[in-house]
Design a protein around this motif. Structure first.
Motif, short mmCIF file in Angstrom:
data_model
loop_
_atom_site.label_atom_id
_atom_site.label_comp_id
_atom_site.label_asym_id
_atom_site.label_seq_id
_atom_site.Cartn_x
_atom_site.Cartn_y
_atom_site.Cartn_z
N PRO A 363 0.83 -1.21 0.00
CA PRO A 363 0.00 0.00 0.00
C PRO A 363 0.86 1.25 0.00
N ALA A 364 0.27 2.37 -0.39
CA ALA A 364 1.01 3.62 -0.47
C ALA A 364 1.61 4.01 0.87
N GLU A 365 0.89 3.71 1.95
CA GLU A 365 1.40 4.10 3.26
C GLU A 365 2.66 3.34 3.65
N LEU A 369 5.86 5.00 5.57
CA LEU A 369 6.48 4.42 6.76
C LEU A 369 7.98 4.24 6.54
N GLN A 370 8.36 3.75 5.36
CA GLN A 370 9.76 3.50 5.08
C GLN A 370 10.57 4.79 5.12
N LYS A 371 10.03 5.87 4.58
CA LYS A 371 10.75 7.14 4.61
C LYS A 371 10.94 7.62 6.05
N GLN A 372 9.97 7.38 6.90
CA GLN A 372 10.13 7.73 8.31
C GLN A 372 11.18 6.86 8.99
N LEU A 373 11.23 5.59 8.61
CA LEU A 373 12.25 4.70 9.15
C LEU A 373 13.64 5.18 8.75
N ASP A 410 20.41 2.00 1.75
CA ASP A 410 20.62 1.47 0.40
C ASP A 410 19.30 1.03 -0.23
N ARG A 411 18.46 0.33 0.54
CA ARG A 411 17.19 -0.15 -0.03
C ARG A 411 16.23 1.00 -0.31
N ALA A 412 16.33 2.06 0.48
CA ALA A 412 15.51 3.25 0.18
C ALA A 412 15.93 3.84 -1.16
N ILE A 413 17.25 3.94 -1.40
CA ILE A 413 17.74 4.46 -2.67
C ILE A 413 17.30 3.58 -3.82
N GLN A 414 17.43 2.26 -3.65
CA GLN A 414 17.02 1.34 -4.72
C GLN A 414 15.52 1.43 -5.00
N SER A 415 14.74 1.67 -3.96
CA SER A 415 13.29 1.78 -4.15
C SER A 415 12.95 2.96 -5.04
N VAL A 416 13.68 4.06 -4.86
CA VAL A 416 13.45 5.23 -5.72
C VAL A 416 13.91 4.93 -7.14
N LYS A 418 14.38 2.01 -8.73
CA LYS A 418 13.78 0.88 -9.44
C LYS A 418 12.26 0.93 -9.52
N PHE A 419 11.63 1.61 -8.55
CA PHE A 419 10.17 1.60 -8.51
C PHE A 419 9.57 3.00 -8.64
N ARG A 420 10.42 3.98 -8.95
CA ARG A 420 9.96 5.34 -9.22
C ARG A 420 9.21 5.93 -8.04
N LEU A 421 9.64 5.58 -6.85
CA LEU A 421 9.10 6.21 -5.65
C LEU A 421 9.84 7.51 -5.41
#
Length: 596
Positions: A363-365, A369-373, A410-416, A418-421
């Motif tokens: 879900p979008a939320e 949550l991940q950005k807050q983490l 690192d996973r936050a960077i990859q999420s942006v 690879k998944f256009r977040l």
């Protein structure tokens, strides 16, 4: 009995441990985390058990699971014949207000005598219920708990114990059914044992039919998957670490913990084990549970939660139980849930990243949550914490905690990417580089030429085996290869890997521990990554030999005493077995996939 002398039956709500001698010595009702009705495992028969066996000691017992099920069959060979006890728990249906344990006794040869002894004690062996007769057997009530005990043979009461003695000849069978229900509700309808057995067998075989087959070790992997399913709390999708509490890491020691909860740090490896094995529904349910449990203020993210996402897991000790082989204290709850352990932030970020890659949906939320983490990690990564092993001594700068902080960014960077977040990628890249440089400067010993347990220290830690798998360094990096070889020299005992050398460190608990089985599987994975396949294969096959006759593993293994130790069966050990098997033979190798 030894820990490995037990087998597991379960219904995805709770589970029971059945001994080789035909005694159920552990059963929490109505759920995994409730009080035990049978607690002899941590005390004696007076604390609750249910034994079906020949009278006396003149028998030989063998046992096995029905293929691709959690239905346990124990065969007793006696002087004048043999009989089999079939133990199982029917999976829950829409009627949630009951839990059933069914035991069927079938005479296979000759004429046999059978004895049943039932000792019911609620609240971890403390409360003796009020018992009365009913049409199908007896009913026992104490406070909120009630049990209907359905018997096809005559029962008698002696010294707060329900007994039955009967004889069978070849082809004859008798059944018992123990049904828990809330004491304020009507008594449930009795079950037909034969019909329930057929339905339970169909249910397990239908579930296992989803599994992706392996060319090698398929039986071992399947048994591990069934064990994980039996340790799943189906109403929420939670998968607990183990269905037991206080089985010791050292006989007579105090390293006894309650593992009937769900650890965040298990999540990535657990998700891989389910996904590579073909169980997407279970993986999706686990990811959903994670999000619900972790929801809230990032600074208050816990390392573990209850089966429904509970946060308050207050630890207390039971004074009336003697402990397994006099290993005290017997703990309920787990005080480590309040510790700051930075690695769980990386694990949660990695799990959600893997879930997106495998198209489990989010879900979008979840991204909010991940950005807050990530924001919390950015201001907390350089703080000392209690580490992956939840030491009860002072917090320290554990290298693994810093590695997993790096993973979170690192996973936050990859999420942006690879998944256009959306997120502040430039800022995150600077932070990722800073953490990486800090680890290489302070978590690496130039004298020993390897990574170390804590910043500025010289001791090793088995969690360092995950550094390449997490992506911090390449598998062919000499620093990682040297670390693997150093762990082999310093942490291996009789061919198996300890977490760290507890006897040389202050971790807040007295005594020592044995080889940690999950860490030994991590060494298998690390050896594969550094292209030492033959060594990895030899260690993996050695680890398979340590399983009990039913294919189950505890948390640890004492190679010198040749026995399993710690809570049992341990999900982390079985998760590691599944992943190592795939790393060795499958194109869907979790370690290599994660290292990308």
């Amino acid at each position: 009995m030894r820990i490995e002398d037990y087998g597991l039956i379960g219904n995805t709500i709770t589970s029971a441990l059945v001994g080789r001698d035909g005694s159920i010595d552990w059963l929490c009702l109505p759920t995994f985390d409730a009080g035990a009705c049978f607690a002899a495992l941590l005390g004696d028969a007076r604390n609750g058990c249910w034994k079906i066996a020949p009278p006396g000691d003149g028998y030989i017992a063998t046992r096995a699971y029905r293929e691709r099920t959690a239905i346990l069959e124990t065969n007793f060979e006696c002087e004048r014949g043999s009989f089999t006890v079939i133990d199982f728990m029917p999976p829950p249906d829409t009627q949630r207000d009951r839990v059933d344990v069914i035991r069927m006794v079938r005479c296979d040869r000759g004429r046999v005598a059978v004895h049943s002894r039932l000792v019911m004690r609620f609240d971890y062996g403390h409360v003796i219920p009020w018992v009365q007769k009913c049409d199908v057997g007896i009913i026992a009530i104490a406070g909120p708990d009630a049990i209907q005990f359905q018997s096809e043979v005559e029962l008698r009461g002696e010294d707060m114990t329900t007994r039955a003695d009967f004889k069978l000849k070849a082809g004859e069978a008798r059944a018992f059914c123990l049904t828990w229900f809330p004491s304020h509700l009507p008594v449930p309808k009795p079950l037909n044992a034969k019909r329930a057995l057929r339905a339970t067998e169909r249910w397990w075989k239908r579930w296992t039919s989803q599994a992706e087959e392996l060319d090698l070790w398929n039986e071992a992997v399947m048994r591990s998957l069934i064990t994980l399913k039996a340790a799943t709390f189906s109403p929420t999708g939670a998968i607990l670490a183990a269905p037991t509490t206080s089985l010791p890491e050292q006989i007579g020691g105090e390293r006894n913990w309650d593992y009937r909860y769900c650890w965040i740090r298990d999540s990535t490896l657990l998700l891989y084990a389910l996904l590579v094995s073909g169980f997407q529904d279970e993986a999706r349910d686990w990811r959903r549970w994670l999000l619900r449990a972790a929801a809230g203020e990032p600074s208050k993210l816990q390392i573990m939660y209850g089966l429904r996402g509970e946060r308050r897991l207050t630890e207390w000790t039971i004074p009336w139980l003697a402990g397994y082989e006099n290993s005290l204290p017997v703990r309920i709850g787990n005080a480590a849930h309040v510790q700051l352990q930075l690695d769980v932030y990386g694990e949660l970020m990695d799990t959600l990243h893997v879930a997106r890659r495998f198209k489990l949906g989010a879900p979008a939320e979840a991204w909010q949550l991940q950005k807050q983490l990530v924001a919390f990690v950015a201001q907390a990564w350089d703080k000392p914490d209690y580490g992956i092993w939840e030491v009860r001594g002072p917090p320290q700068h554990f290298t693994h905690s810093k590695v997993m902080s790096w993973v979170a960014i690192d996973r936050a960077i990859q999420s942006v990417e690879k998944f256009r977040l959306r997120g502040p990628v430039k800022e995150w890249r600077r932070l990722r580089n800073a953490i990486h440089a800090d680890i290489c400067e302070n978590g690496y010993s130039r004298r020993k030429q390897c990574f170390t347990r804590i910043y500025g220290g010289e001791e090793l830690d088995a969690s360092l085996l995950l550094i390449a798998q997490c992506g911090l360094v390449e598998p062919d990096d000499p620093r990682f290869i040297n670390t693997v070889e150093a762990i082999e020299r310093e942490l291996k005992v009789d061919g198996l890997v300890r977490r760290y050398r507890a006897h040389r460190l202050e971790d807040g608990v007295t005594g020592s521990d044995s080889a940690f089985l999950a860490c030994s599987f991590w060494l298998v994975d690390a050896l594969i990554l550094i292209n030492r396949y033959d060594d990895a294969l030899a260690l993996f096959e050695h680890l398979l030999e340590l399983r009990n006759d039913l294919g189950l593993l505890a948390e640890e293994y004492d190679a010198r005493a040749r026995r399993q130790l710690g809570n049992f069966p341990q999900a982390f050990s079985h998760i590691a077995l599944i992943n190592s098997a795939h790393n060795l033979v499958s194109h869907r190798a979790p370690a290599k996939d994660r290292a990308k």
